[in-house]
Enzyme design. Structure first.
Site, PDB file in Angstrom:
ATOM      1  N   GLU A 115     -45.234  94.645 -68.348  1.00 47.91           N
ATOM      2  CA  GLU A 115     -45.649  93.778 -69.450  1.00 47.91           C
ATOM      3  C   GLU A 115     -46.414  92.554 -68.966  1.00 47.91           C
ATOM      4  O   GLU A 115     -47.390  92.122 -69.593  1.00 47.91           O
ATOM      5  CB  GLU A 115     -44.431  93.350 -70.267  1.00 47.91           C
ATOM      6  CG  GLU A 115     -43.870  94.432 -71.168  1.00 47.91           C
ATOM      7  CD  GLU A 115     -43.079  95.492 -70.422  1.00 47.91           C
ATOM      8  OE1 GLU A 115     -42.823  96.569 -71.002  1.00 47.91           O
ATOM      9  OE2 GLU A 115     -42.719  95.235 -69.244  1.00 47.91           O
ATOM     10  N   HIS A 162     -33.533  96.838 -76.938  1.00 45.18           N
ATOM     11  CA  HIS A 162     -34.486  97.436 -77.863  1.00 45.18           C
ATOM     12  C   HIS A 162     -34.423  96.820 -79.261  1.00 45.18           C
ATOM     13  O   HIS A 162     -35.128  97.266 -80.164  1.00 45.18           O
ATOM     14  CB  HIS A 162     -34.260  98.948 -77.973  1.00 45.18           C
ATOM     15  CG  HIS A 162     -34.669  99.713 -76.759  1.00 45.18           C
ATOM     16  ND1 HIS A 162     -34.002  99.611 -75.559  1.00 45.18           N
ATOM     17  CD2 HIS A 162     -35.680 100.601 -76.548  1.00 45.18           C
ATOM     18  CE1 HIS A 162     -34.578 100.400 -74.668  1.00 45.18           C
ATOM     19  NE2 HIS A 162     -35.593 101.017 -75.240  1.00 45.18           N
TER      20      HIS A 162
END
Length: 326
Positions: A62, A131
């Site tokens: 990321e 998540h």
């Protein structure tokens, strides 16, 4: 008027497609966004139609995704980064707050970073650890970033395009548990500018403020409250930084009561800022304190406890009852 009935996910996909058709400098990049079409299929079919130089499958990194986007933006591109899940954004946090948010100011306006960072956020899908998160307060607190969240397919379609067209870096929060909910999309024109709140349901007794996934919950609570003879006005904030408070103040001055709803923990959440501003501007109109309905100040729980953690219709209605108790 051209209108389609689309899921929120399909509306995002169509909005991305329109943006890419209009401007060849628009790029999409992220983990599995190309061949797979994203884990939620938001970018489905885009690599096939626009090629792998404009829809780029990246490594699982990321920080690298966002850092590369900074370089592309400086060279004149408009990168759209997908963070696969909200909890995965933290490795990129340094890039976002130290580079993306600061370079325009640091360069005295010479450098613009038209970067959109898409983040599926919130719970409700029974996911495993990391998540399901609500990181919006981190980014709304960071000067130099704009933060928005869609709640309907129409807003999804238009807000993603407006964000891509903006010269400012934007954190685009997508309510992942609402991806499959359908609604009308007006393909002719946007009903609102990007940074504007909207009245989702008029009412007279209490102002209920929400954004992203909680707007549907607030609307359901308003429907239930109507059976008890109470009229809830629901406002979808839509933009978290900057906050558009004008419609909020107008509503609270009429209703005299306000309840703020969000999934993120209550401590230092967006609800605290909204409540403070309402108190400062509407103090003499208030019949009760501004109340908050939020997630708990704990790490996000395992899937089997998710329903207990997330604010629901009953918790919103309880806050409405408490407001009338003052």
């Amino acid at each position: 008027m051209t209108a389609e009935n689309l899921t929120l996910g399909k509306a995002l996909n169509t909005g991305l497609r329109r943006a890419m058709e209009r401007d060849p400098k628009v790029l999409i990049m992220g983990e599995d966004v190309g061949k797979l079409g994203g884990v939620f299929r938001i970018t489905d079919g885009l690599q096939k139609d626009f090629g792998d130089e404009r829809v780029i499958d990246t490594p699982l990194a990321e920080s690298g995704i966002v850092g590369t986007a900074v370089g592309l933006a400086i060279r004149g591109y408009r990168p759209v980064c997908e963070i696969q899940f909200d909890g995965f954004v933290y490795p990129a946090y340094d890039q976002i707050v130290s580079q993306v948010a600061k370079l325009h100011y640091r360069s005295q306006g010479k450098v613009s970073l038209p970067i959109v960072i898409r983040i599926p956020f919130g719970g409700g899908i029974g996911a495993v650890e990391h998540h399901s998160e609500s990181p919006e307060a981190y980014f709304a607190h960071t000067a130099g970033l704009k933060v928005v969240s869609c709640s309907t397919p129409d807003d999804a379609y238009w807000m993603i395009q407006q964000s891509i067209e903006s010269d400012d870096p934007i954190i685009f929060l997508e309510p992942k548990r609402r991806y499959w909910e359908k609604g009308q999309v007006n393909a002719d024109s946007a009903s609102l500018p990007l940074h504007a709140s909207r009245v989702a349901r008029p009412g007279t007794d209490v102002t209920v403020l929400a954004y992203g996934p909680m707007v549907r919950t607030a609307l359901d609570a308003a429907t239930a409250a109507e059976e008890d003879g109470r009229s809830l006005e629901v406002i979808d904030l839509r933009t978290l930084s900057p906050l558009d408070m004008r419609p909020v103040y107008e509503s609270v001055r009429r209703t005299g009561r306000a309840v703020v709803v969000h999934e993120a923990p209550g401590n230092l959440g967006l609800g605290a800022e909204v409540a403070a501003r309402i108190t400062e501007e509407c103090f003499y109109s208030l019949e009760a304190p501004v109340l908050r309905v939020t997630g708990f100040d704990t790490p996000y729980p395992a899937a089997r406890l998710e329903e207990e953690y997330l604010p629901d219709l009953d918790r919103v209605l309880d806050a409405v009852d408490r407001s009338f108790g003052f």
